[in-house]
Design a protein around this motif. Structure first.
Motif, PDB file in Angstrom:
ATOM      1  N   ILE A  88       0.835  -1.206   0.000  1.00  0.00           N
ATOM      2  CA  ILE A  88       0.000   0.000   0.000  1.00  0.00           C
ATOM      3  C   ILE A  88       0.868   1.253   0.000  1.00  0.00           C
ATOM      4  O   ILE A  88       0.597   2.217  -0.725  1.00  0.00           O
ATOM      5  CB  ILE A  88      -0.943  -0.026   1.211  1.00  0.00           C
ATOM      6  CG1 ILE A  88      -2.034  -1.074   0.980  1.00  0.00           C
ATOM      7  CG2 ILE A  88      -1.561   1.341   1.464  1.00  0.00           C
ATOM      8  CD1 ILE A  88      -2.903  -1.338   2.172  1.00  0.00           C
ATOM      9  N   GLY A  89       1.945   1.228   0.787  1.00  0.00           N
ATOM     10  CA  GLY A  89       2.834   2.388   0.833  1.00  0.00           C
ATOM     11  C   GLY A  89       3.462   2.693  -0.512  1.00  0.00           C
ATOM     12  O   GLY A  89       3.586   3.856  -0.909  1.00  0.00           O
ATOM     13  N   GLU A  90       3.857   1.651  -1.230  1.00  0.00           N
ATOM     14  CA  GLU A  90       4.457   1.832  -2.556  1.00  0.00           C
ATOM     15  C   GLU A  90       3.447   2.425  -3.532  1.00  0.00           C
ATOM     16  O   GLU A  90       3.764   3.337  -4.308  1.00  0.00           O
ATOM     17  CB  GLU A  90       4.956   0.487  -3.073  1.00  0.00           C
ATOM     18  CG  GLU A  90       5.637   0.556  -4.438  1.00  0.00           C
ATOM     19  CD  GLU A  90       6.037  -0.808  -4.971  1.00  0.00           C
ATOM     20  OE1 GLU A  90       6.549  -0.870  -6.100  1.00  0.00           O
ATOM     21  OE2 GLU A  90       5.817  -1.814  -4.252  1.00  0.00           O
ATOM     22  N   ILE A  91       2.217   1.921  -3.483  1.00  0.00           N
ATOM     23  CA  ILE A  91       1.168   2.409  -4.388  1.00  0.00           C
ATOM     24  C   ILE A  91       0.846   3.868  -4.106  1.00  0.00           C
ATOM     25  O   ILE A  91       0.794   4.698  -5.027  1.00  0.00           O
ATOM     26  CB  ILE A  91      -0.099   1.543  -4.261  1.00  0.00           C
ATOM     27  CG1 ILE A  91       0.147   0.158  -4.842  1.00  0.00           C
ATOM     28  CG2 ILE A  91      -1.285   2.212  -4.963  1.00  0.00           C
ATOM     29  CD1 ILE A  91      -0.978  -0.820  -4.587  1.00  0.00           C
ATOM     30  N   THR A  92       0.636   4.213  -2.852  1.00  0.00           N
ATOM     31  CA  THR A  92       0.243   5.590  -2.526  1.00  0.00           C
ATOM     32  C   THR A  92       1.376   6.580  -2.777  1.00  0.00           C
ATOM     33  O   THR A  92       1.139   7.714  -3.198  1.00  0.00           O
ATOM     34  CB  THR A  92      -0.245   5.698  -1.073  1.00  0.00           C
ATOM     35  OG1 THR A  92       0.786   5.252  -0.178  1.00  0.00           O
ATOM     36  CG2 THR A  92      -1.494   4.867  -0.857  1.00  0.00           C
ATOM     37  N   ALA A  93       2.621   6.156  -2.547  1.00  0.00           N
ATOM     38  CA  ALA A  93       3.754   7.049  -2.819  1.00  0.00           C
ATOM     39  C   ALA A  93       3.850   7.344  -4.310  1.00  0.00           C
ATOM     40  O   ALA A  93       4.053   8.499  -4.731  1.00  0.00           O
ATOM     41  CB  ALA A  93       5.056   6.421  -2.317  1.00  0.00           C
ATOM     42  N   GLN A  94       3.700   6.297  -5.129  1.00  0.00           N
ATOM     43  CA  GLN A  94       3.795   6.489  -6.576  1.00  0.00           C
ATOM     44  C   GLN A  94       2.640   7.325  -7.117  1.00  0.00           C
ATOM     45  O   GLN A  94       2.846   8.267  -7.897  1.00  0.00           O
ATOM     46  CB  GLN A  94       3.827   5.131  -7.279  1.00  0.00           C
ATOM     47  CG  GLN A  94       3.948   5.238  -8.796  1.00  0.00           C
ATOM     48  CD  GLN A  94       3.878   3.887  -9.474  1.00  0.00           C
ATOM     49  OE1 GLN A  94       2.963   3.107  -9.243  1.00  0.00           O
ATOM     50  NE2 GLN A  94       4.871   3.602 -10.319  1.00  0.00           N
ATOM     51  N   THR A  95       1.416   6.987  -6.716  1.00  0.00           N
ATOM     52  CA  THR A  95       0.260   7.684  -7.269  1.00  0.00           C
ATOM     53  C   THR A  95       0.165   9.118  -6.765  1.00  0.00           C
ATOM     54  O   THR A  95      -0.331   9.995  -7.480  1.00  0.00           O
ATOM     55  CB  THR A  95      -1.040   6.925  -6.957  1.00  0.00           C
ATOM     56  OG1 THR A  95      -1.103   6.642  -5.543  1.00  0.00           O
ATOM     57  CG2 THR A  95      -1.095   5.608  -7.710  1.00  0.00           C
ATOM     58  N   THR A  96       0.657   9.375  -5.551  1.00  0.00           N
ATOM     59  CA  THR A  96       0.704  10.756  -5.058  1.00  0.00           C
ATOM     60  C   THR A  96       1.638  11.586  -5.920  1.00  0.00           C
ATOM     61  O   THR A  96       1.311  12.720  -6.301  1.00  0.00           O
ATOM     62  CB  THR A  96       1.168  10.784  -3.596  1.00  0.00           C
ATOM     63  OG1 THR A  96       0.201  10.126  -2.773  1.00  0.00           O
ATOM     64  CG2 THR A  96       1.336  12.225  -3.105  1.00  0.00           C
ATOM     65  N   PRO A 115      -1.798  17.494   3.531  1.00  0.00           N
ATOM     66  CA  PRO A 115      -1.766  16.448   4.552  1.00  0.00           C
ATOM     67  C   PRO A 115      -2.235  15.099   4.019  1.00  0.00           C
ATOM     68  O   PRO A 115      -3.137  15.025   3.198  1.00  0.00           O
ATOM     69  CB  PRO A 115      -2.727  16.972   5.622  1.00  0.00           C
ATOM     70  CG  PRO A 115      -3.694  17.823   4.857  1.00  0.00           C
ATOM     71  CD  PRO A 115      -2.862  18.485   3.796  1.00  0.00           C
ATOM     72  N   ARG A 116      -1.613  14.050   4.533  1.00  0.00           N
ATOM     73  CA  ARG A 116      -2.023  12.689   4.199  1.00  0.00           C
ATOM     74  C   ARG A 116      -2.815  12.141   5.378  1.00  0.00           C
ATOM     75  O   ARG A 116      -2.430  12.307   6.532  1.00  0.00           O
ATOM     76  CB  ARG A 116      -0.807  11.814   3.923  1.00  0.00           C
ATOM     77  CG  ARG A 116       0.031  12.338   2.759  1.00  0.00           C
ATOM     78  CD  ARG A 116       1.330  11.542   2.609  1.00  0.00           C
ATOM     79  NE  ARG A 116       2.180  12.161   1.599  1.00  0.00           N
ATOM     80  CZ  ARG A 116       2.679  11.528   0.544  1.00  0.00           C
ATOM     81  NH1 ARG A 116       2.408  10.252   0.355  1.00  0.00           N
ATOM     82  NH2 ARG A 116       3.445  12.151  -0.312  1.00  0.00           N
TER      83      ARG A 116
END
Length: 456
Positions: A88-96, A115-116
């Motif tokens: 999940i962290g990898e996905i959200t970092a990339q898509t952000t 803010p996240r």
């Protein structure tokens, strides 16, 4: 200068009066980061970017705080992680980062705070605890739900619906643990494979609506000036935000002004994957559509009207910007944006009228006013981009060489040199049109001046 804004809460255009003139505060709902931003996602970003620029112009850059959040804990993200095998962290970092890059490409300034949700879990837990203590929320089967009946007089004021109407017309989650069908989740349990945090109600994660209430309070206070977003968020998201914020903070409002932009269509139809007219901002950028053109088309329609993206509008926008950039690049010196354009924006962000004013500046050849007004709208940087090179750019020597090569080919019947030269021009982003009498070169959206170097 007076700014007038349409306030959804009172359903009329009102004179904007900040709570503090030296501390203007605005919150806009941001994306759930699990995939690329589609074209419709760009509309609120551009709308409220223009409002942010206007507020800073009127009240001073240091007097405005603009917050736009990232939802980085959500069932859609969980599903994407499960199907892809990625964290999940990898996905959200990339898509952000995708989102930030794509919004920058359409000329949007970054807000003061982004803010996240996952960084504000303690604040959400604290707010939920307060709602329970005041009798506005209850615990049921590991969930915490907001009790709509506890604030029935206020619930529905933003959208203009009664609770009974909402129950009849809304698709509400049916759950046996709900006291009222309209009660909404503040906290829900997480299993071993789902992100979760420890709380008084067990390991779990927040509901969607509580995120914005907690983050806006932490960064802007209990009551702030402007809350914005797409009109698809009016109910239930914004309605629920108001209910939980007012009840948690003992206030009669969350924000003084509520603003909502209308939705986007493509060629007169709702954007939909099933209709084949769904595309992302990145799709357009990769096809060679400049970000400025996307922004221009968006600004050509008032934010409270449905916006129809069409190929005709794209072509016209590119043609207009190429003309304006060709004029504006000649301007020198520092100057303020055109006053009439600022007045148009001050009338409920009338961007279509603002563009009309830019047309007038172009006609009167006020290149200084045109340049600084374009830059105010986020449409031009320090120089015109390569794709916007004016049509009368020195292409005549390329045209002359084409004519010479054609004459030689007609005599020798060997068209290889002509075809090779034409291919290089096309690769540089030029459309080559040849008839018996004429040869024309037309820059396309992917015109690249650098690629022209060395062709001759």
């Amino acid at each position: 200068m007076t700014i007038k804004l349409y306030n959804t809460r009172v359903r009329e255009k009102v004179e904007f009066q900040p709570i503090k003139a030296d501390d203007v505060r605005m919150y806009v709902c941001g994306p759930t980061v699990y995939d690329r931003a589609h074209l419709g996602n760009a509309r609120p970003v551009i709308v409220f970017d223009v409002l942010n620029r206007l507020l800073r112009h009127v009240y001073g850059a240091d007097a405005v705080t603009y917050v736009r959040n990232f939802t980085d804990v959500d069932d859609k993200i969980n599903a994407r992680a499960a199907e892809s095998g990625r964290s999940i962290g990898e996905i959200t970092a990339q898509t952000t980062q995708w989102y930030l890059d794509d919004m920058a490409a359409v000329g949007a300034l970054e807000p003061d705070h982004m803010p996240r949700a996952t960084a504000y879990i303690p604040q959400m837990v604290e707010m939920i605890e307060g709602l329970i203590a005041k009798g506005h929320a209850y615990v049921a089967e590991g969930h915490v739900l907001f009790a709509v009946d506890s604030w029935k007089d206020g619930y529905g004021a933003l959208s203009g619906r009664t609770v009974d109407d909402m129950i009849a017309g809304a698709r509400v989650e049916v759950a046996p643990y709900k006291r009222n069908p309209m009660d909404f989740v503040l906290w829900k349990p997480s299993d071993e494979g789902t992100p979760g945090w420890d709380s008084p109600w067990g390991r779990g994660r927040p509901g969607w609506h509580i995120e914005c209430s907690a983050m806006s309070k932490a960064l802007l206070g209990e009551v702030f000036d402007i809350h914005g977003g797409g009109n698809d968020l009016m109910f239930p998201h914004h309605e629920n935000e108001i209910a939980q914020s007012c009840c948690a903070n003992d206030t009669d409002r969350m924000a003084n002004v509520w603003m909502h932009n209308e939705m986007l269509q493509v060629e007169g139809k709702k954007m939909s994957k099933s209709l084949g007219n769904f595309f992302t901002v990145r799709d357009l950028l990769d096809q060679g559509v400049p970000g400025e053109v996307i922004r221009f088309v968006m600004l050509s329609t008032h934010y409270r009207k449905p916006m129809d993206w069409t190929e005709k509008k794209r072509v016209e926008a590119e043609k207009t910007l190429r003309k304006w950039y060709g004029q504006a690049v000649q301007a020198v010196g520092r100057h303020a944006p055109d006053g009439a354009m600022i007045e148009a924006l001050s009338d409920d962000l009338n961007t279509s009228e603002a563009l009309t004013r830019l047309h007038q500046l172009s006609v009167t050849e006020d290149v200084v006013g045109l340049r600084h007004s374009l830059q105010f709208l986020g449409l031009m940087g320090d120089a015109a981009p390569d794709w916007a090179a004016p049509k009368d750019f020195d292409f005549m020597r390329y045209v002359a060489h084409l004519k010479d090569l054609r004459s030689e080919a007609m005599e020798t019947k060997d068209f290889s040199a002509l075809d090779d030269f034409k291919a290089k021009l096309v690769e540089a982003g030029l459309e080559v049109r040849m008839s018996k009498e004429t040869v024309d070169l037309e820059p396309t959206p992917i015109f690249n001046l650098e690629k022209m170097k060395g062709i001759l």
